[in-house]
Write a protein that holds these residues in place. Sequence first.
Motif: not given
Length: 119
Positions: A48-58
Amino acid sequence: MPLTGTPVLAEERRSLSTLLISHPCFLDHLTPIGHPERPDRLRAIDRVLEHERFQALERETAAMGTVEAIARAHPMAYVDQLYKSAPEEGLVRLDADTTLSPAAGKRPARCRRGLSGRR
């Protein structure tokens, strides 16, 4: 009941970020089927965290811990007993929801920094 206190301004909210701390060894922590702390659940979260929405996640990889660090929070006799109880294969149940797998005999991963951001 409404929360009281100082309201968070919109510009302050935008400046907040989330830090994801993980380590590949977390996937070695085997637990019984259905236990919430299982490798398959971590893999699903990672997908789920690979999704584009989470790319800014540090993101940060946890450093490997030391026995000395663990001993600051637990008596050394307890730490020694856990390492001795870790199985070479399979699982060992310590209580109703604590299980040791072979990974328990390895050095633990730990965070290099806490929520304050200090290292």
